[in-house]
Design an enzyme around this catalytic site. Structure first.
Site, mmCIF file in Angstrom:
data_model
loop_
_atom_site.group_PDB
_atom_site.id
_atom_site.type_symbol
_atom_site.label_atom_id
_atom_site.label_comp_id
_atom_site.label_asym_id
_atom_site.label_seq_id
_atom_site.Cartn_x
_atom_site.Cartn_y
_atom_site.Cartn_z
ATOM 1 N N TYR A 146 -24.952 -1.527 37.427
ATOM 2 C CA TYR A 146 -25.726 -1.430 36.184
ATOM 3 C C TYR A 146 -26.700 -2.595 35.978
ATOM 4 O O TYR A 146 -27.462 -2.600 35.005
ATOM 5 C CB TYR A 146 -24.794 -1.258 34.981
ATOM 6 C CG TYR A 146 -24.241 0.151 34.825
ATOM 7 C CD1 TYR A 146 -24.592 1.167 35.713
ATOM 8 C CD2 TYR A 146 -23.376 0.477 33.793
ATOM 9 C CE1 TYR A 146 -24.094 2.459 35.579
ATOM 10 C CE2 TYR A 146 -22.869 1.775 33.638
ATOM 11 C CZ TYR A 146 -23.235 2.761 34.544
ATOM 12 O OH TYR A 146 -22.752 4.048 34.397
ATOM 13 N N GLY B 126 -18.011 0.701 43.139
ATOM 14 C CA GLY B 126 -17.661 -0.614 42.594
ATOM 15 C C GLY B 126 -16.213 -0.723 42.168
ATOM 16 O O GLY B 126 -15.305 -0.189 42.810
ATOM 17 N N ASP C 201 -14.786 0.613 39.629
ATOM 18 C CA ASP C 201 -14.308 1.935 39.229
ATOM 19 C C ASP C 201 -13.679 2.660 40.430
ATOM 20 O O ASP C 201 -12.548 3.173 40.363
ATOM 21 C CB ASP C 201 -15.512 2.727 38.672
ATOM 22 C CG ASP C 201 -15.128 3.979 37.905
ATOM 23 O OD1 ASP C 201 -13.934 4.204 37.689
ATOM 24 O OD2 ASP C 201 -16.054 4.729 37.524
ATOM 25 N N SER D 24 -20.836 -4.255 33.890
ATOM 26 C CA SER D 24 -22.289 -4.010 33.994
ATOM 27 C C SER D 24 -23.036 -4.890 34.999
ATOM 28 O O SER D 24 -24.247 -4.715 35.160
ATOM 29 C CB SER D 24 -23.000 -4.132 32.629
ATOM 30 O OG SER D 24 -22.776 -2.981 31.839
HETATM 31 N N1 AR6 Z 1 -12.325 -6.373 41.495
HETATM 32 C C1 AR6 Z 1 -13.036 -7.170 40.662
HETATM 33 N N2 AR6 Z 1 -14.373 -7.061 40.489
HETATM 34 C C2 AR6 Z 1 -15.014 -6.121 41.210
HETATM 35 C C3 AR6 Z 1 -14.337 -5.254 42.114
HETATM 36 C C4 AR6 Z 1 -12.934 -5.406 42.233
HETATM 37 N N3 AR6 Z 1 -12.217 -4.628 43.050
HETATM 38 N N4 AR6 Z 1 -15.265 -4.423 42.671
HETATM 39 C C5 AR6 Z 1 -16.462 -4.757 42.159
HETATM 40 N N5 AR6 Z 1 -16.315 -5.796 41.294
HETATM 41 P P1 AR6 Z 1 -19.682 -2.363 39.156
HETATM 42 P P2 AR6 Z 1 -21.066 -1.767 36.629
HETATM 43 C C6 AR6 Z 1 -17.345 -6.472 40.472
HETATM 44 O O1 AR6 Z 1 -20.832 -1.899 39.943
HETATM 45 O O2 AR6 Z 1 -22.167 -2.694 36.977
HETATM 46 C C7 AR6 Z 1 -19.595 2.481 39.116
HETATM 47 O O3 AR6 Z 1 -20.023 3.358 40.106
HETATM 48 C C8 AR6 Z 1 -18.760 -6.438 40.978
HETATM 49 O O4 AR6 Z 1 -18.990 -7.481 41.905
HETATM 50 O O5 AR6 Z 1 -18.314 -1.970 39.591
HETATM 51 O O6 AR6 Z 1 -20.499 -1.804 35.239
HETATM 52 C C9 AR6 Z 1 -19.208 3.175 37.825
HETATM 53 O O7 AR6 Z 1 -18.684 4.456 38.048
HETATM 54 C C10 AR6 Z 1 -19.541 -6.646 39.684
HETATM 55 O O8 AR6 Z 1 -19.674 -8.042 39.387
HETATM 56 O O9 AR6 Z 1 -19.789 -1.876 37.602
HETATM 57 C C11 AR6 Z 1 -20.503 3.224 37.085
HETATM 58 O O10 AR6 Z 1 -21.284 4.325 37.486
HETATM 59 C C12 AR6 Z 1 -18.653 -6.022 38.617
HETATM 60 O O11 AR6 Z 1 -17.381 -5.788 39.237
HETATM 61 C C13 AR6 Z 1 -21.187 1.940 37.490
HETATM 62 O O12 AR6 Z 1 -20.667 1.619 38.776
HETATM 63 C C14 AR6 Z 1 -19.172 -4.725 38.047
HETATM 64 O O13 AR6 Z 1 -19.785 -3.958 39.057
HETATM 65 C C15 AR6 Z 1 -20.866 0.816 36.552
HETATM 66 O O14 AR6 Z 1 -21.614 -0.313 36.911
#
Ligand code: AR6
Length: 170
Positions: A122, A33, A35, A118
């Site tokens: 998550y 994601g 991260d 999240s």
């Molecule tokens: N720019 C903006 N938003 C984004 C981007 C980006 N480049 N990429 C994804 N999103 P997530 P979580 C959005 O899964 O739910 C990781 O593996 C995405 O569409 O990144 O907090 C970490 O290491 C979503 O709406 O984070 C943890 O293990 C939002 O960002 C876990 O995922 C969050 O999605 C954290 O999960």
């Protein structure tokens, strides 16, 4: 204070702001994601600095430099895993925003961008998470004048539209 909150659609790693917030996990050692995108764009030195932080608890936040990113700082926060709303998920998510903003204030950061913490891996429902994000950012801005602009960064049109709608109604 709403005029200091700006909703944008796109990749958070491309933003020219003082700090971007990372939706990390408790290891702070990268993942998928947002991260994964942040670590890829920042380069290997970010991971090296993250190793020295020895992880982060859910709802807490830690700061690092941003290396190859346009931003100067990365604030890493760990959102709650969504279960069924009975595990204080709302409160832990609110703490992510509060603690990230408090760190930003301490570092004299003026512009900061948040992803929708999240709401990806998550599993936190997007509308519920967005209401918490808007409420916490607004609460902070009401009592603190150090931060000039807070960007809520949405990946995709539907997240963007929902966030605009929630901010508009707030
Ligand atoms: N720019 C903006 N938003 C984004 C981007 C980006 N480049 N990429 C994804 N999103 P997530 P979580 C959005 O899964 O739910 C990781 O593996 C995405 O569409 O990144 O907090 C970490 O290491 C979503 O709406 O984070 C943890 O293990 C939002 O960002 C876990 O995922 C969050 O999605 C954290 O999960």
């Amino acid at each position: 204070m709403k005029n200091k909150i700006i909703v944008v659609e796109g990749d958070i790693t491309k933003l020219q702001v003082d700090a971007i917030v990372n939706a990390a996990n408790r290891s702070l050692l990268g993942g998928g994601g947002v991260d994964g995108a942040i670590h890829r764009a920042a380069g290997a030195e970010l991971l090296e600095e993250c190793r020295s932080l020895k992880g982060c608890e859910t709802g807490e936040a830690k700061i690092t430099k941003a290396y190859n990113l346009c931003a100067k700082w990365v604030i890493h926060t760990v959102g709650p895993v969504w279960r069924d709303s009975t595990c204080q998920e709302d409160e832990f998510l609110a703490r992510c925003y509060r603690n990230s903003l408090a760190l930003a204030k301490k570092q004299e950061i003026k512009t900061i961008a948040f992803p929708a913490i999240s709401t990806g891996a998550y599993g936190f429902p997007m509308d519920r998470a967005t209401k918490i994000a808007v409420k916490e950012v607004n609460n902070f801005l009401v009592t603190n004048s150090s931060i000039e602009k807070v960007f809520l960064v949405c990946l995709g049109q539907s997240a963007y539209k929902m966030t605009q709608r929630i901010l508009g109604k707030f």
